[in-house]
Each structure stands twice: as C-alpha cells, then as structure tokens.
Design a protein around this motif. Structure first.
Motif, short mmCIF file in Angstrom:
data_model
loop_
_atom_site.label_atom_id
_atom_site.label_comp_id
_atom_site.label_asym_id
_atom_site.label_seq_id
_atom_site.Cartn_x
_atom_site.Cartn_y
_atom_site.Cartn_z
N MET A 1 0.90 -1.38 -0.03
CA MET A 1 0.02 -0.12 -0.13
C MET A 1 0.96 1.33 -0.07
SD MET A 1 -3.08 -1.17 2.74
CE MET A 1 -4.15 0.18 2.19
N GLY A 2 2.09 1.04 -0.10
CA GLY A 2 2.99 2.28 0.03
C GLY A 2 3.47 2.73 1.42
N VAL A 3 3.09 2.16 2.38
CA VAL A 3 3.34 2.65 3.73
C VAL A 3 4.82 1.96 4.07
CG1 VAL A 3 2.69 2.18 6.25
CG2 VAL A 3 0.96 2.57 4.45
N GLY A 4 5.61 2.74 4.44
CA GLY A 4 6.99 2.35 4.96
C GLY A 4 6.89 1.97 6.54
N VAL A 5 7.37 0.46 6.74
CA VAL A 5 7.55 0.06 7.98
C VAL A 5 9.10 0.24 8.40
CG1 VAL A 5 7.09 -1.86 9.44
CG2 VAL A 5 5.52 -1.12 7.67
N LYS A 6 9.25 0.86 9.59
CA LYS A 6 10.56 1.10 9.99
C LYS A 6 11.02 0.11 10.98
CE LYS A 6 13.58 4.71 11.73
NZ LYS A 6 14.69 4.35 10.61
N LEU A 7 11.92 -0.99 10.54
CA LEU A 7 12.32 -1.95 11.34
C LEU A 7 13.49 -1.52 12.66
CD1 LEU A 7 12.48 -4.88 8.74
CD2 LEU A 7 10.46 -4.01 9.91
N ASP A 8 14.49 -0.78 12.10
CA ASP A 8 15.54 -0.41 12.99
C ASP A 8 15.11 0.38 14.19
OD1 ASP A 8 15.38 1.75 11.03
OD2 ASP A 8 17.44 1.99 10.74
N ILE A 9 14.11 0.08 14.93
CA ILE A 9 13.95 0.96 16.10
C ILE A 9 14.73 0.47 17.24
CG2 ILE A 9 11.75 1.75 17.15
CD1 ILE A 9 11.99 2.66 14.62
N PRO A 10 15.21 1.27 18.01
CA PRO A 10 15.99 0.81 19.08
C PRO A 10 14.92 0.48 20.32
CG PRO A 10 17.07 2.73 18.20
CD PRO A 10 15.74 2.68 17.46
N ASP A 11 15.30 -0.43 21.08
CA ASP A 11 14.20 -0.53 22.19
C ASP A 11 14.87 -0.60 23.43
OD1 ASP A 11 12.01 -1.32 23.40
OD2 ASP A 11 11.73 -3.27 22.36
N ARG A 12 14.19 -0.73 24.73
CA ARG A 12 14.75 -1.05 25.88
C ARG A 12 14.85 -2.65 26.36
NH1 ARG A 12 11.58 3.46 26.41
NH2 ARG A 12 12.36 5.35 27.19
N ASP A 13 15.54 -2.69 27.48
CA ASP A 13 15.85 -4.07 27.69
C ASP A 13 14.53 -4.87 27.94
OD1 ASP A 13 16.83 -6.62 28.42
OD2 ASP A 13 17.97 -5.79 29.84
N PRO A 14 14.09 -5.80 27.11
CA PRO A 14 12.73 -6.44 27.60
C PRO A 14 12.87 -7.30 28.84
CG PRO A 14 13.72 -7.61 25.69
CD PRO A 14 14.61 -6.34 25.94
N SER A 15 14.16 -7.67 29.10
CA SER A 15 14.24 -8.56 30.40
C SER A 15 14.16 -7.70 31.49
CB SER A 15 15.53 -9.39 30.10
OG SER A 15 16.58 -8.37 30.45
N ASN A 16 14.21 -6.49 31.65
CA ASN A 16 14.19 -5.48 32.73
C ASN A 16 12.60 -4.89 32.59
OD1 ASN A 16 14.23 -3.66 34.74
ND2 ASN A 16 15.61 -2.17 33.60
N PRO A 17 11.89 -5.42 33.77
CA PRO A 17 10.46 -5.06 33.78
C PRO A 17 10.31 -3.44 34.29
CG PRO A 17 11.07 -6.43 35.72
CD PRO A 17 12.12 -6.59 34.83
N HIS A 18 11.34 -3.08 34.90
CA HIS A 18 11.28 -1.63 35.28
C HIS A 18 12.03 -0.58 34.64
CE1 HIS A 18 9.66 -3.76 39.01
NE2 HIS A 18 10.57 -4.32 39.10
N HIS A 19 11.08 -0.26 33.52
CA HIS A 19 12.05 0.69 32.42
C HIS A 19 12.03 1.96 33.28
CE1 HIS A 19 12.12 -2.32 29.53
NE2 HIS A 19 10.70 -2.62 29.72
N SER A 20 13.06 2.80 32.85
CA SER A 20 13.02 4.56 33.28
C SER A 20 13.20 5.04 31.95
CB SER A 20 14.15 4.52 34.04
OG SER A 20 15.38 4.13 33.43
N ARG A 21 12.94 6.40 31.98
CA ARG A 21 12.98 7.08 30.81
C ARG A 21 14.50 7.36 30.44
NH1 ARG A 21 10.12 12.95 31.21
NH2 ARG A 21 8.41 11.39 31.17
N ASN A 22 15.78 7.19 31.35
CA ASN A 22 16.83 7.32 30.95
C ASN A 22 17.33 5.91 30.57
OD1 ASN A 22 16.57 10.10 31.46
ND2 ASN A 22 17.04 9.76 33.66
N GLU A 23 16.57 4.77 30.47
CA GLU A 23 17.27 3.48 30.25
C GLU A 23 17.84 3.43 28.73
OE1 GLU A 23 16.08 -1.25 30.36
OE2 GLU A 23 14.63 0.45 31.13
N PRO A 24 19.19 3.06 28.73
CA PRO A 24 19.50 2.81 27.29
C PRO A 24 18.80 2.15 26.38
CG PRO A 24 21.01 1.68 28.97
CD PRO A 24 20.18 2.32 29.57
N GLN A 25 18.85 2.28 24.99
CA GLN A 25 17.95 1.31 24.00
C GLN A 25 18.74 1.34 22.88
OE1 GLN A 25 14.13 3.31 22.82
NE2 GLN A 25 14.35 4.78 24.49
N SER A 26 18.89 0.01 22.41
CA SER A 26 19.59 -0.43 21.34
C SER A 26 18.53 -1.26 20.44
CB SER A 26 20.55 -1.15 21.85
OG SER A 26 20.36 -2.46 22.49
#
Length: 223
Positions: free
Chosen positions: A91-116
């Motif tokens: 349909m011409g929609v661009g799906v972005k795959l290279d989106i950094p994320d927070r550590d999914p094994s850490n249930p207590h996310h903080s705003r300053n937590e690193p993403q990769s």
C-alpha cells in the motif's frame, strides 16, 4: 349498476383470492450470513478475526532463521533489522524496522534507560517480558517477506497487522505501530510510517483485544 347476481359473483372471486393467499407456503425467516466462508469472499472492511482461517497457504517456504542458539538468533535478528531499515508494503506504507528498544528482560523501565537495536531483536525473539522462544525467534526471519508480500493487511486503532501463510501452513503475523503526520520517517508528507512492534508465528493469541476491531484494508488478489 350491476345486478345482485353480478355483485355476488364478484364477492366470491375476492374470497377465492384471499383463501389462495392464506394457503401459500410461509417464507423462511432470513438469517444473517456469516461474514465469509472462503478466501474468495474476503473483502475490504471485513473483520480480521473472521477471515484469518481463510488465508491460503502459498507455495513459498517460510524464510526462517535456522540457528538453534539463543545468542546466534538474537544476533541474526539484529542484523536483519539493521540490513532492512525500512520496508515498503504493497500500500506504499513504510515500515521502519531499525527501531531501538529498551531491555525487555528488565520489567522496570526508566526514561533514561539505554535503548539499542539488540534489545529490539530480543523483544522480537522473546516478547515484552523477555522469555526466549526458539520458534518465535526463528520466524523473525519472515518479517521482511511478510510485510513486502502479505496476503492481508488489516488496521485497527493505531496498529497495522500483516498476515501471510507460508508453505508449511504457518500463519505469520507482524504487528506494526502506525503513526501519521507531515514529517515521517519515510520522508514524504503524504506517506504514513509504521514502526515494527512485534511478530508472531501462527498465533491464536491475536484473537484478543489487539485485533478485535481490526479490519481488512488490503487483500492480495494474486492468491
């Protein structure tokens, strides 16, 4: 004016017509049709939950990742995301795959937590609360092909659902978070962008709230 005889004959005729109508076989009550009973009947606007089972298996093998190692699979998925930063759907929609994320094994996310990007790969292999699943991780290899050539694209709320059934009859589902706006990651004002959230192989789980109100917006007419 006609005679009494003519009048009586006319009244008899009316009674005969009335009697013949009363003897007619009653019409059956019309019941609501099932939304669809086959792939051919699937159309735009149909609810995703009612058509998933009708998606046909293609003569295309699922491009799964073959490794059995957790570390190797996470690295392979990370490389896949890095090598395919944006995939454009039919349909011409661009799906972005290279989106950094927070550590999914850490249930207590903080705003300053690193993403990769590695954390995004872990998410795709093990879910929001990381629990590595071999089959799910291997099917992350299907993400690109499912978005590029889906059988169905459905949309509900701010989510897009890409579905494709491969040769082994596995139904692969990619869920994308959609954003609208003038400035998009795709780069053109009239285009919409989607960020990859998650992916599932052959999942009954999407029958829940996530896809409850999703409706078909695209059907691959070549299948």
């Amino acid at each position: 004016m006609g005679s009494d005889k003519d009048l009586n004959e006319m009244l008899k005729g009316l009674r005969r017509k009335s009697d013949s109508r009363s003897l007619q076989k009653p019409r059956p009550i019309q019941t609501q049709k099932t939304p669809c009973s086959s792939w051919d009947e699937v159309g735009i606007g149909f609810q995703l939950k009612s058509i998933k089972q009708h998606i046909p298996a293609e003569q295309v093998s699922a491009p799964t990742l073959k490794s059995q190692s957790e570390t190797a699979l996470i690295n392979a998925v990370e490389n896949l995301l890095r090598a395919n930063p944006v995939i454009v759907d039919p349909m011409g929609v661009g799906v972005k795959l290279d989106i950094p994320d927070r550590d999914p094994s850490n249930p207590h996310h903080s705003r300053n937590e690193p993403q990769s990007l590695k954390f995004r790969a872990m998410h795709l292999c093990g879910g929001h609360e990381y629990n590595f699943n071999l089959w799910r991780a291997q099917h992350a290899g299907c993400i690109v092909d499912t978005i590029k050539a889906p059988a169905i694209i459905a949309k509900g709320s701010n989510k897009r659902f890409y579905l494709r059934r491969y040769k082994d009859k596995t139904l692969h589902i990619v869920i994308v978070s959609e954003e609208k706006g003038i400035a998009t990651v795709v780069g053109l004002a009239y285009q919409k962008s989607g960020d990859l959230v998650t992916q599932y192989p052959n999942i009954p789980a999407i029958q829940g709230n996530k896809s409850e109100n999703a409706q078909v917006v695209y059907k691959n007419l070549k299948l």
